[in-house]
Motif scaffolding. Structure first.
Motif, short mmCIF file in Angstrom:
data_model
loop_
_atom_site.label_atom_id
_atom_site.label_comp_id
_atom_site.label_asym_id
_atom_site.label_seq_id
_atom_site.Cartn_x
_atom_site.Cartn_y
_atom_site.Cartn_z
N UNK A 97 0.85 -1.20 0.00
CA UNK A 97 0.00 0.00 0.00
C UNK A 97 0.87 1.24 0.00
N UNK A 98 0.52 2.18 -0.87
CA UNK A 98 1.29 3.41 -1.00
C UNK A 98 0.33 4.59 -1.02
N UNK A 99 0.32 5.42 0.02
CA UNK A 99 -0.62 6.55 0.07
C UNK A 99 -0.55 7.47 -1.13
N UNK A 100 0.64 7.62 -1.72
CA UNK A 100 0.81 8.55 -2.83
C UNK A 100 -0.01 8.15 -4.06
N UNK A 101 -0.44 6.90 -4.14
CA UNK A 101 -1.23 6.47 -5.30
C UNK A 101 -2.55 7.22 -5.41
N UNK A 102 -3.03 7.74 -4.31
CA UNK A 102 -4.37 8.32 -4.27
C UNK A 102 -4.35 9.84 -4.29
N UNK A 103 -3.18 10.44 -4.35
CA UNK A 103 -3.05 11.88 -4.39
C UNK A 103 -2.98 12.32 -5.85
N UNK A 104 -4.12 12.70 -6.40
CA UNK A 104 -4.17 13.05 -7.82
C UNK A 104 -3.41 14.33 -8.14
N UNK A 105 -3.08 15.11 -7.11
CA UNK A 105 -2.33 16.34 -7.34
C UNK A 105 -0.82 16.11 -7.34
N UNK A 106 -0.41 14.91 -6.95
CA UNK A 106 1.01 14.62 -6.88
C UNK A 106 1.63 14.49 -8.26
N UNK A 107 2.89 14.88 -8.37
CA UNK A 107 3.57 14.83 -9.67
C UNK A 107 3.85 13.41 -10.11
N UNK A 108 3.87 12.47 -9.18
CA UNK A 108 4.17 11.08 -9.52
C UNK A 108 2.91 10.24 -9.68
N UNK A 109 1.74 10.87 -9.65
CA UNK A 109 0.47 10.13 -9.69
C UNK A 109 0.37 9.25 -10.93
N UNK A 110 0.67 9.79 -12.09
CA UNK A 110 0.56 9.02 -13.34
C UNK A 110 1.55 7.86 -13.36
N UNK A 111 2.74 8.09 -12.86
CA UNK A 111 3.76 7.04 -12.84
C UNK A 111 3.36 5.91 -11.90
N UNK A 112 2.79 6.26 -10.75
CA UNK A 112 2.43 5.24 -9.75
C UNK A 112 1.23 4.41 -10.18
N UNK A 113 0.42 4.92 -11.07
CA UNK A 113 -0.82 4.23 -11.43
C UNK A 113 -0.79 3.71 -12.87
N UNK A 114 0.38 3.23 -13.28
CA UNK A 114 0.48 2.58 -14.58
C UNK A 114 -0.21 1.23 -14.57
N UNK A 115 -0.47 0.67 -13.39
CA UNK A 115 -1.22 -0.57 -13.25
C UNK A 115 -2.46 -0.28 -12.40
N UNK A 116 -3.18 -1.35 -12.05
CA UNK A 116 -4.38 -1.21 -11.22
C UNK A 116 -4.06 -1.43 -9.75
N UNK A 117 -2.81 -1.23 -9.35
CA UNK A 117 -2.39 -1.51 -7.99
C UNK A 117 -3.17 -0.70 -6.96
N UNK A 118 -3.67 0.47 -7.34
CA UNK A 118 -4.45 1.29 -6.41
C UNK A 118 -5.72 0.55 -5.97
N UNK A 119 -6.17 -0.41 -6.81
CA UNK A 119 -7.40 -1.13 -6.54
C UNK A 119 -7.19 -2.29 -5.58
N UNK A 120 -6.15 -3.09 -5.82
CA UNK A 120 -5.96 -4.29 -4.99
C UNK A 120 -4.96 -4.11 -3.84
N UNK A 121 -4.10 -3.10 -3.90
CA UNK A 121 -3.08 -2.96 -2.85
C UNK A 121 -3.64 -2.70 -1.46
#
Length: 242
Positions: free
Chosen positions: A58-82
């Motif tokens: 689990x990585x909190x930064x996955x859910x911060x849409x304003x973060x600069x790394x948001x697109x990089x962190x969500x190249x997969x569906x990990x936000x859903x199952x992590x």
């Protein structure tokens, strides 16, 4: 001289409670957790293990849409199952053993009471509830969260609703057969309050950095509280006994 009672040889000796009497499903869960950590530790290349950690912790930064790394962190569906899969990973053998110990202590009566199917649902939802509270305090952070601690805390909260009788006594062998206390009864039960108070105090000390578990790294104490509150207040949704 006669007696109305049964003959002496017909009286069975009292049964002794076995030292280890765990539900089979709980044993399977413990074996799976140990096997996952053993494979990660001894069999997988470091790069592959890092990839597993990135995709399943689990990585909190996955859910911060304003973060600069948001697109990089969500190249997969990990936000859903992590929010669930992180509970199957651990940071060290000490981490595995610590969670396993408390899972045996508090998971066994809960598993005996609700069964494997309800336990699977409880596991997923308590894991999600744990990191839901964690992310409130650590929004956007790039720190991985792993371990079954949030689920274990949920099992503790659930167990607090029935392992203590209204008089405050606890039965090791048949605790899962006790009547479930209502929230009001639990909050007025001295044993439940003492158990919960010590538990919350311990986690507060963890949050203040005054107490830590060796080998576990930074402890997500907020996730513990989220799991405990979920188990305590929502256990009735999973409990078949009335």
């Amino acid at each position: 001289m006669t007696s109305d009672g049964p003959p002496e040889e017909a009286v069975a000796p009292p049964l002794r409670e076995p030292a280890f009497n765990l539900p089979g499903s709980l044993v399977v869960i413990l074996v799976v957790l140990v096997a996952i950590h053993a494979i990660r530790t001894y069999l997988l290349p470091v790069a592959l293990d890092a990839d597993i950690l990135f995709n399943f912790a689990f990585l909190p930064a996955r859910y911060d849409t304003s973060g600069v790394t948001y697109a990089l962190l969500n190249t997969s569906m990990a936000w859903l199952w992590s929010p669930i899969t992180y509970s199957l990973l651990h940071g060290s053998w000490e981490h595995v053993i610590f969670n396993g110990f408390w899972m045996v202590a508090f998971g066994a009566p809960v598993v005996r009471r609700i069964g494997l199917v309800r336990l699977a649902v409880f596991w997923c939802l308590s894991a999600g509830a744990a990191v839901a509270l964690h992310v409130v305090f650590h929004w956007g952070e790039m720190t991985f969260v792993v371990g079954a601690s949030g689920v274990v805390a949920g099992l503790m909260g659930a167990a607090a609703r029935f392992v203590f009788s209204p008089s405050g006594r606890i039965s090791r062998q048949f605790a899962h057969l006790n009547r479930r206390l209502s929230i009001g009864e639990a909050l007025s039960n001295r044993s439940v309050l003492m158990f919960s108070g010590i538990w919350f105090l311990t986690n507060l000390l963890i949050g203040l950095g005054l107490f830590a578990v060796g080998g576990a790294g930074a402890i997500a104490w907020e996730a513990h509280i989220g799991g405990f509150l979920f188990g305590f207040f929502l256990f009735s949704l999973f409990d078949p006994r009335r």
